[in-house]
Design a protein around this motif. Structure first.
Motif, PDB file in Angstrom:
ATOM      1  N   MET A  17       0.820  -1.208   0.000  1.00 37.23           N
ATOM      2  CA  MET A  17       0.000   0.000   0.000  1.00 37.23           C
ATOM      3  C   MET A  17       0.863   1.271   0.000  1.00 37.23           C
ATOM      4  O   MET A  17       0.563   2.230  -0.713  1.00 37.23           O
ATOM      5  N   ASP A  18       1.941   1.276   0.781  1.00 41.18           N
ATOM      6  CA  ASP A  18       2.756   2.484   0.921  1.00 41.18           C
ATOM      7  C   ASP A  18       3.485   2.821  -0.369  1.00 41.18           C
ATOM      8  O   ASP A  18       3.445   3.958  -0.845  1.00 41.18           O
ATOM      9  N   SER A  19       4.180   1.842  -0.946  1.00 38.66           N
ATOM     10  CA  SER A  19       4.936   2.116  -2.172  1.00 38.66           C
ATOM     11  C   SER A  19       4.007   2.433  -3.342  1.00 38.66           C
ATOM     12  O   SER A  19       4.365   3.211  -4.230  1.00 38.66           O
ATOM     13  N   THR A  20       2.815   1.850  -3.320  1.00 37.07           N
ATOM     14  CA  THR A  20       1.852   2.138  -4.379  1.00 37.07           C
ATOM     15  C   THR A  20       1.369   3.578  -4.290  1.00 37.07           C
ATOM     16  O   THR A  20       1.321   4.298  -5.301  1.00 37.07           O
ATOM     17  N   LEU A  21       1.032   4.031  -3.088  1.00 38.98           N
ATOM     18  CA  LEU A  21       0.625   5.424  -2.917  1.00 38.98           C
ATOM     19  C   LEU A  21       1.763   6.358  -3.317  1.00 38.98           C
ATOM     20  O   LEU A  21       1.528   7.362  -4.006  1.00 38.98           O
ATOM     21  N   ALA A  22       2.995   6.044  -2.930  1.00 36.44           N
ATOM     22  CA  ALA A  22       4.135   6.888  -3.300  1.00 36.44           C
ATOM     23  C   ALA A  22       4.252   6.990  -4.817  1.00 36.44           C
ATOM     24  O   ALA A  22       4.565   8.057  -5.357  1.00 36.44           O
ATOM     25  N   SER A  23       3.982   5.897  -5.524  1.00 36.76           N
ATOM     26  CA  SER A  23       4.049   5.909  -6.986  1.00 36.76           C
ATOM     27  C   SER A  23       2.942   6.776  -7.583  1.00 36.76           C
ATOM     28  O   SER A  23       3.157   7.491  -8.572  1.00 36.76           O
ATOM     29  N   TYR A  24       1.759   6.720  -6.999  1.00 34.71           N
ATOM     30  CA  TYR A  24       0.663   7.566  -7.472  1.00 34.71           C
ATOM     31  C   TYR A  24       0.951   9.042  -7.209  1.00 34.71           C
ATOM     32  O   TYR A  24       0.570   9.914  -7.994  1.00 34.71           O
ATOM     33  N   ILE A  25       1.635   9.319  -6.100  1.00 30.56           N
ATOM     34  CA  ILE A  25       2.028  10.699  -5.815  1.00 30.56           C
ATOM     35  C   ILE A  25       3.055  11.167  -6.839  1.00 30.56           C
ATOM     36  O   ILE A  25       3.008  12.314  -7.304  1.00 30.56           O
ATOM     37  N   VAL A 168       6.713   9.665   4.757  1.00 32.71           N
ATOM     38  CA  VAL A 168       7.566   9.360   5.898  1.00 32.71           C
ATOM     39  C   VAL A 168       6.961   9.791   7.237  1.00 32.71           C
ATOM     40  O   VAL A 168       7.183   9.130   8.255  1.00 32.71           O
ATOM     41  N   HIS A 169       6.173  10.855   7.256  1.00 34.14           N
ATOM     42  CA  HIS A 169       5.594  11.325   8.521  1.00 34.14           C
ATOM     43  C   HIS A 169       4.092  11.070   8.626  1.00 34.14           C
ATOM     44  O   HIS A 169       3.415  11.644   9.485  1.00 34.14           O
ATOM     45  N   LEU A 170       3.562  10.218   7.756  1.00 33.63           N
ATOM     46  CA  LEU A 170       2.129   9.906   7.806  1.00 33.63           C
ATOM     47  C   LEU A 170       1.877   8.672   8.662  1.00 33.63           C
ATOM     48  O   LEU A 170       2.722   7.791   8.783  1.00 33.63           O
ATOM     49  N   SER A 171       0.692   8.611   9.243  1.00 37.07           N
ATOM     50  CA  SER A 171       0.239   7.390   9.915  1.00 37.07           C
ATOM     51  C   SER A 171      -0.404   6.482   8.874  1.00 37.07           C
ATOM     52  O   SER A 171      -0.713   6.917   7.753  1.00 37.07           O
ATOM     53  N   LYS A 172      -0.636   5.232   9.236  1.00 37.24           N
ATOM     54  CA  LYS A 172      -1.290   4.320   8.293  1.00 37.24           C
ATOM     55  C   LYS A 172      -2.694   4.806   7.954  1.00 37.24           C
ATOM     56  O   LYS A 172      -3.152   4.666   6.826  1.00 37.24           O
ATOM     57  N   ALA A 173      -3.389   5.389   8.922  1.00 38.32           N
ATOM     58  CA  ALA A 173      -4.730   5.912   8.642  1.00 38.32           C
ATOM     59  C   ALA A 173      -4.661   7.037   7.613  1.00 38.32           C
ATOM     60  O   ALA A 173      -5.485   7.107   6.692  1.00 38.32           O
ATOM     61  N   GLN A 174      -3.674   7.920   7.742  1.00 40.68           N
ATOM     62  CA  GLN A 174      -3.513   9.011   6.775  1.00 40.68           C
ATOM     63  C   GLN A 174      -3.138   8.468   5.395  1.00 40.68           C
ATOM     64  O   GLN A 174      -3.571   9.008   4.377  1.00 40.68           O
ATOM     65  N   ILE A 175      -2.364   7.382   5.377  1.00 47.44           N
ATOM     66  CA  ILE A 175      -1.994   6.756   4.104  1.00 47.44           C
ATOM     67  C   ILE A 175      -3.238   6.208   3.415  1.00 47.44           C
ATOM     68  O   ILE A 175      -3.422   6.371   2.208  1.00 47.44           O
ATOM     69  N   VAL A 176      -4.108   5.563   4.177  1.00 48.38           N
ATOM     70  CA  VAL A 176      -5.368   5.067   3.617  1.00 48.38           C
ATOM     71  C   VAL A 176      -6.177   6.229   3.042  1.00 48.38           C
ATOM     72  O   VAL A 176      -6.685   6.153   1.916  1.00 48.38           O
ATOM     73  N   GLU A 177      -6.287   7.313   3.809  1.00 51.24           N
ATOM     74  CA  GLU A 177      -7.073   8.464   3.369  1.00 51.24           C
ATOM     75  C   GLU A 177      -6.504   9.082   2.090  1.00 51.24           C
ATOM     76  O   GLU A 177      -7.246   9.415   1.159  1.00 51.24           O
ATOM     77  N   GLU A 178      -5.182   9.230   2.038  1.00 48.21           N
ATOM     78  CA  GLU A 178      -4.545   9.803   0.853  1.00 48.21           C
ATOM     79  C   GLU A 178      -4.715   8.894  -0.358  1.00 48.21           C
ATOM     80  O   GLU A 178      -4.930   9.358  -1.482  1.00 48.21           O
ATOM     81  N   ALA A 179      -4.601   7.583  -0.131  1.00 46.97           N
ATOM     82  CA  ALA A 179      -4.764   6.625  -1.229  1.00 46.97           C
ATOM     83  C   ALA A 179      -6.169   6.710  -1.818  1.00 46.97           C
ATOM     84  O   ALA A 179      -6.349   6.662  -3.042  1.00 46.97           O
TER      85      ALA A 179
END
Length: 228
Positions: A17-25, A168-179
């Protein structure tokens, strides 16, 4: 095409999930993405590779590298690469957990830097998360800053590579929200350390992911054997 549309970024894309969101960013930031995936003998190698390929299709990535690193299984010392060591399922450990693969991100970034130099890319994206990770020492902002200096010292003078860590400074919940904001197809991502057919729901990575969805009041689209 003009220079503004051809700036290149190398994205280290595990299929999680994390690397995928980073790629979309990276895509949102206007980069032409070259994706890099590492097969390093991890337990869920085949499933992660499928996730990587699916996500590359989702993003329309045409150029990608699938790199084999067999020596991690020779080193062992991690539950991810040594099948004689059980993956913990009783909750997060204190300190650096047994799922830590020695200097994995350092090795990944070094190989990716070589690709970036060859491709004349100016950025490398990696989905490290410092504050809500499993306690891995190679996921900190300090480590990324230091290895960035080393990479730029050890490459051609005209090479200038920025390592971007948008999570790097996001929580998993914030990562879900951004995704969800970026319409990331999370159903194609894979986080489980143990299983390839159905996520276990009890390893560190599954627990972190599920907790992130719960705190974000969202439903994870993948299925789990156990949903705590």
């Amino acid at each position: 095409m003009n220079n503004k549309t051809t700036k290149k970024a190398i994205c280290i894309l595990s299929g999680g999930m994390d690397s995928t969101l980073a790629s979309y960013i990276a895509k949102k930031d206007g980069y032409e993405i070259i994706a890099v995936h590492f097969n390093y003998g991890q337990r869920t190698q085949n499933r992660e590779l499928k996730a990587f390929r699916d996500i590359c299709d989702d993003l329309g990535i045409l150029e990608k590298y699938e790199i084999d690193i067999p020596f991690f299984t020779q080193i062992g010392a991690s539950a991810l690469t040594d099948k004689s060591i059980d993956v913990p399922t009783n909750g997060l450990e204190a300190g650096v957990p047994i799922t830590y693969v020695p200097f994995r991100n350092g090795i990944f970034l070094s190989i990716t830097a070589a690709i970036a130099e060859k491709e004349k890319a100016t950025a490398m994206y990696i989905g490290v998360v410092q504050e809500d990770s499993s306690g891995y020492p190679d996921c900190t902002e300090e480590f990324i800053n230091d290895i960035s200096k080393a990479i730029n010292q050890g490459t051609r003078e005209e090479t200038s590579i920025e390592i971007k860590t948008p999570l790097v400074h996001l929580s998993k919940a914030q990562i879900v929200e951004e995704a969800l904001k970026l319409n990331v197809p999370l159903i194609h991502t894979w986080s489980c350390y143990k299983e390839e057919d159905e996520a276990c729901g009890v390893c560190d990575s599954c627990r972190l992911r599920l907790n992130g969805f719960n705190l974000a009041n969202q439903i994870d689209p993948i299925t789990y054997k156990v949903n705590l």
